[in-house]
Enzyme design. Structure first.
Site, PDB file in Angstrom:
ATOM      1  N   GLN A  82      -4.233  -4.913   6.884  1.00  0.00           N
ATOM      2  CA  GLN A  82      -5.184  -5.859   6.287  1.00  0.00           C
ATOM      3  C   GLN A  82      -5.133  -7.215   6.992  1.00  0.00           C
ATOM      4  O   GLN A  82      -5.891  -8.112   6.634  1.00  0.00           O
ATOM      5  CB  GLN A  82      -4.894  -5.981   4.779  1.00  0.00           C
ATOM      6  CG  GLN A  82      -5.893  -6.786   3.958  1.00  0.00           C
ATOM      7  CD  GLN A  82      -7.310  -6.194   3.946  1.00  0.00           C
ATOM      8  OE1 GLN A  82      -7.478  -4.975   3.956  1.00  0.00           O
ATOM      9  NE2 GLN A  82      -8.315  -7.039   3.936  1.00  0.00           N
ATOM     10  N   HIS A 123       0.875  -1.177   0.000  1.00  0.00           N
ATOM     11  CA  HIS A 123       0.000   0.000   0.000  1.00  0.00           C
ATOM     12  C   HIS A 123       0.914   1.229   0.000  1.00  0.00           C
ATOM     13  O   HIS A 123       2.035   1.174   0.526  1.00  0.00           O
ATOM     14  CB  HIS A 123      -0.831  -0.057   1.289  1.00  0.00           C
ATOM     15  CG  HIS A 123      -1.915   0.971   1.406  1.00  0.00           C
ATOM     16  ND1 HIS A 123      -1.666   2.277   1.749  1.00  0.00           N
ATOM     17  CD2 HIS A 123      -3.258   0.884   1.234  1.00  0.00           C
ATOM     18  CE1 HIS A 123      -2.817   2.944   1.793  1.00  0.00           C
ATOM     19  NE2 HIS A 123      -3.797   2.119   1.483  1.00  0.00           N
ATOM     20  N   CYS A 176      -4.847   2.394  -3.560  1.00  0.00           N
ATOM     21  CA  CYS A 176      -3.585   2.879  -2.985  1.00  0.00           C
ATOM     22  C   CYS A 176      -2.451   1.883  -3.205  1.00  0.00           C
ATOM     23  O   CYS A 176      -1.575   1.738  -2.344  1.00  0.00           O
ATOM     24  CB  CYS A 176      -3.721   3.217  -1.510  1.00  0.00           C
ATOM     25  SG  CYS A 176      -4.908   4.525  -1.221  1.00  0.00           S
ATOM     26  N   ASP A 227       3.291  -3.893   7.833  1.00  0.00           N
ATOM     27  CA  ASP A 227       2.016  -3.214   7.663  1.00  0.00           C
ATOM     28  C   ASP A 227       0.929  -4.269   7.906  1.00  0.00           C
ATOM     29  O   ASP A 227       0.695  -5.134   7.058  1.00  0.00           O
ATOM     30  CB  ASP A 227       1.935  -2.641   6.240  1.00  0.00           C
ATOM     31  CG  ASP A 227       0.572  -2.054   5.929  1.00  0.00           C
ATOM     32  OD1 ASP A 227      -0.331  -2.148   6.779  1.00  0.00           O
ATOM     33  OD2 ASP A 227       0.414  -1.502   4.827  1.00  0.00           O
ATOM     34  N   LYS A 287     -10.505  -0.309  10.169  1.00  0.00           N
ATOM     35  CA  LYS A 287     -10.666  -1.511   9.341  1.00  0.00           C
ATOM     36  C   LYS A 287     -11.031  -2.726  10.182  1.00  0.00           C
ATOM     37  O   LYS A 287     -11.230  -3.814   9.667  1.00  0.00           O
ATOM     38  CB  LYS A 287      -9.375  -1.780   8.537  1.00  0.00           C
ATOM     39  CG  LYS A 287      -9.217  -0.795   7.376  1.00  0.00           C
ATOM     40  CD  LYS A 287      -7.935  -0.968   6.591  1.00  0.00           C
ATOM     41  CE  LYS A 287      -7.665  -2.318   6.038  1.00  0.00           C
ATOM     42  NZ  LYS A 287      -7.421  -2.317   4.582  1.00  0.00           N
TER      43      LYS A 287
HETATM   44  N1  7TS Z   1      -1.957  -0.700   4.518  1.00  0.00           N
HETATM   45  C1  7TS Z   1      -2.902  -1.501   4.008  1.00  0.00           C
HETATM   46  C2  7TS Z   1      -2.553  -2.908   3.643  1.00  0.00           C
HETATM   47  C3  7TS Z   1      -4.193  -1.017   3.852  1.00  0.00           C
HETATM   48  O1  7TS Z   1      -5.137  -1.835   3.364  1.00  0.00           O
HETATM   49  C4  7TS Z   1      -4.491   0.323   4.211  1.00  0.00           C
HETATM   50  C5  7TS Z   1      -5.835   0.916   3.965  1.00  0.00           C
HETATM   51  C6  7TS Z   1      -3.462   1.095   4.750  1.00  0.00           C
HETATM   52  C7  7TS Z   1      -2.210   0.558   4.887  1.00  0.00           C
HETATM   53  C8  7TS Z   1      -3.687   2.500   5.191  1.00  0.00           C
HETATM   54  O2  7TS Z   1      -4.599   2.583   6.225  1.00  0.00           O
HETATM   55  P1  7TS Z   1      -5.041   4.000   6.760  1.00  0.00           P
HETATM   56  O3  7TS Z   1      -6.081   3.697   7.761  1.00  0.00           O
HETATM   57  O4  7TS Z   1      -3.841   4.647   7.334  1.00  0.00           O
HETATM   58  O5  7TS Z   1      -5.567   4.756   5.579  1.00  0.00           O
HETATM   59  N2  7TS Z   1      -6.466   0.362   2.853  1.00  0.00           N
HETATM   60  C9  7TS Z   1      -7.515   0.901   2.178  1.00  0.00           C
HETATM   61  C10 7TS Z   1      -8.053   0.267   1.066  1.00  0.00           C
HETATM   62  O6  7TS Z   1      -7.682  -0.796   0.607  1.00  0.00           O
HETATM   63  N3  7TS Z   1      -9.051   1.025   0.602  1.00  0.00           N
HETATM   64  O7  7TS Z   1      -9.158   2.128   1.375  1.00  0.00           O
HETATM   65  C11 7TS Z   1      -8.193   2.061   2.370  1.00  0.00           C
END
Ligand code: 7TS
Length: 426
Positions: free
Chosen positions: A222, A142, A384, A219, A245
């Site tokens: 997910q 990501h 992303c 990371d 999430k």
């Molecule tokens: N890493 C992964 C694997 C993710 O899926 C996401 C968010 C992030 C980092 C970043 O998370 P945040 O809360 O800091 O934004 N993924 C997604 C997605 O797949 N669609 O919208 C956000």
């Protein structure tokens, strides 16, 4: 195959035979799932990788905090401040248990996974990496685990090496082995891909990284919501994830790090709470975790995340993972038999509950728009992960992503919606 991967495989087998979650009772806990969209069409929410829906327990916990004991933390000796601090620190302890952290002080509240990863790059990275040092990233990251390292690499003149993704959606381990010969200082890697669903064999990767003296920065955005995570068993050095999430509120995330590393790292942001003593021209930093929690933290959000973790623990992370295996297996079968559909990522085995796909001759945005008329919410775009889409020569994909509250009937709704797309775009 490492034991953790084997356990995940075993769960897949169990899941294929029996659905393990009581969907009706779980769904009744999520008010949003009972609403209708588009003139009375029931919502089919298949966008949990973007953000999950929130159960009643979390909504009520956050409301109760603001209604009954709202106060700032660590600052007052009045009753409300004490109650707020107890709840905030209680959430930290429960989150530490949830990921099997060695101690609660290893859990730092941030705004989201992105901020957690930036913290590692800007604090650990800036203090420990020098011109010419190498860091290893992967093609499936990501942007949150790419851009912070790119920014640091520009600033400090670092070399970035990339583990490629194979056609089947798995990382090329032999390329990783070659990159390790260059003695990188850090391996920054996603646990589960938010596009391909690939579950990376982290324990093995972290062990190899450690054998050449590299840290492993994971990371977990997910993975933490979907499968049992034991940061100690994974052998990682840092593990980042987002509350929103995993049934928690937006605006709160977590960085877990090994205490001995966090203690040596300089603060990232300066201000209130992160100090022990301030002079006019100097300061002494606070202990961990407060050293990394400058300013008023996301108090209500962290307490809400504590409630989310309680909720997920009550359902059982093993059961959630099994349920998602059972769902994704069925979704892959249905999608793969659909004329013109290509699904990306591992074809079977260990795989997270996301299915990114294309439909021949139809732009993913059109897919998402027509599905929405049937109440089916999916995401379209690069999610992303632009470099990963480049790797497969794609500009965008449509992505259905599943969670504990989804059902096989909803997969059928997705497929029915796709026939509507096909009829419209011929
Ligand atoms: N890493 C992964 C694997 C993710 O899926 C996401 C968010 C992030 C980092 C970043 O998370 P945040 O809360 O800091 O934004 N993924 C997604 C997605 O797949 N669609 O919208 C956000």
């Amino acid at each position: 195959m490492e034991p953790a991967q084997k356990a995940l495989m075993l769960n897949t087998g169990i899941a294929a035979q029996a659905m393990t979650l009581d969907s009706a009772s779980i769904r009744s806990e999520f008010p949003t799932l009972n609403r209708e969209v588009r003139d009375g069409v029931p919502l089919v929410y298949l966008d949990s990788a973007a953000t999950s829906q929130k159960p009643r327990q979390v909504l009520e916990k956050v409301e109760r905090f603001y209604r009954d004991c709202n106060a700032n933390v660590h600052r007052g000796i009045h009753t409300l401040a004490e109650e707020a601090t107890t709840q905030y620190e209680g959430a930290r302890e429960r989150i530490a248990d949830f990921i099997n952290a060695g101690a609660a002080r290893e859990v730092i509240f941030t705004g989201n996974a992105t901020q957690a990863l930036n913290l590692v790059a800007q604090s650990w990275g800036r203090a420990n990496l020098y011109k010419g040092d190498r860091i290893v990233l992967t093609e499936m990251e990501h942007h949150s685990n790419l851009v912070p390292w790119q920014m640091l690499a520009t600033e400090k003149d670092l070399r970035i090496d990339i583990i490629p993704v194979r056609d089947d959606g798995e990382l090329d381990q032999s390329e990783f082995d070659k990159l390790l010969r260059n003695k990188p200082k850090a391996v920054c890697i996603t646990h589960v891909s938010n596009v391909l669903g690939t579950v990376n064999p982290l324990a093995r990767i972290a062990e190899k990284a450690r054998s050449v003296g590299a840290l492993t920065v994971v990371d977990g955005a997910q993975s933490a919501p979907h499968l049992p995570v034991d940061v100690q068993a994974l052998g990682a050095d840092f593990f980042a994830f987002s509350g929103h999430k995993m049934c928690g509120p937006t605006g709160v995330g977590v960085l877990w790090g090994r205490a001995e590393l966090l203690q040596l790292m300089p603060p990232f942001l300066g201000g209130g709470d992160m100090i022990k003593r301030v002079y006019l021209r100097d300061f002494e930093p606070n202990e961990i975790p407060y050293k990394f929690e400058a300013g008023t933290p996301p108090i209500g959000e962290a307490i809400g995340l504590g409630a989310a973790v309680d909720f997920l623990t009550d359902v059982g992370m093993d059961a959630i993972w099994q349920h998602e295996q059972w769902l994704i297996k069925y979704a892959l079968e249905r999608l793969e038999e659909f004329p013109g559909v290509t699904v990306y990522g591992p074809a079977g085995g260990v795989r997270g509950g996301v299915a990114a796909f294309t439909l021949e001759g139809v732009h993913p945005h059109d897919i998402a728009q027509v599905l929405d008329t049937s109440g089916v919410a999916v995401r379209a775009g690069h999610h992303c992960a632009m470099p990963l889409h480049d790797r497969f020569n794609l500009v965008a994909t449509a992505r259905a992503s599943f969670y504990l509250y989804n059902t096989r009937d909803e997969v059928d709704e997705l497929i029915r919606g796709l026939y509507k797309v096909k009829d419209l775009f011929g």
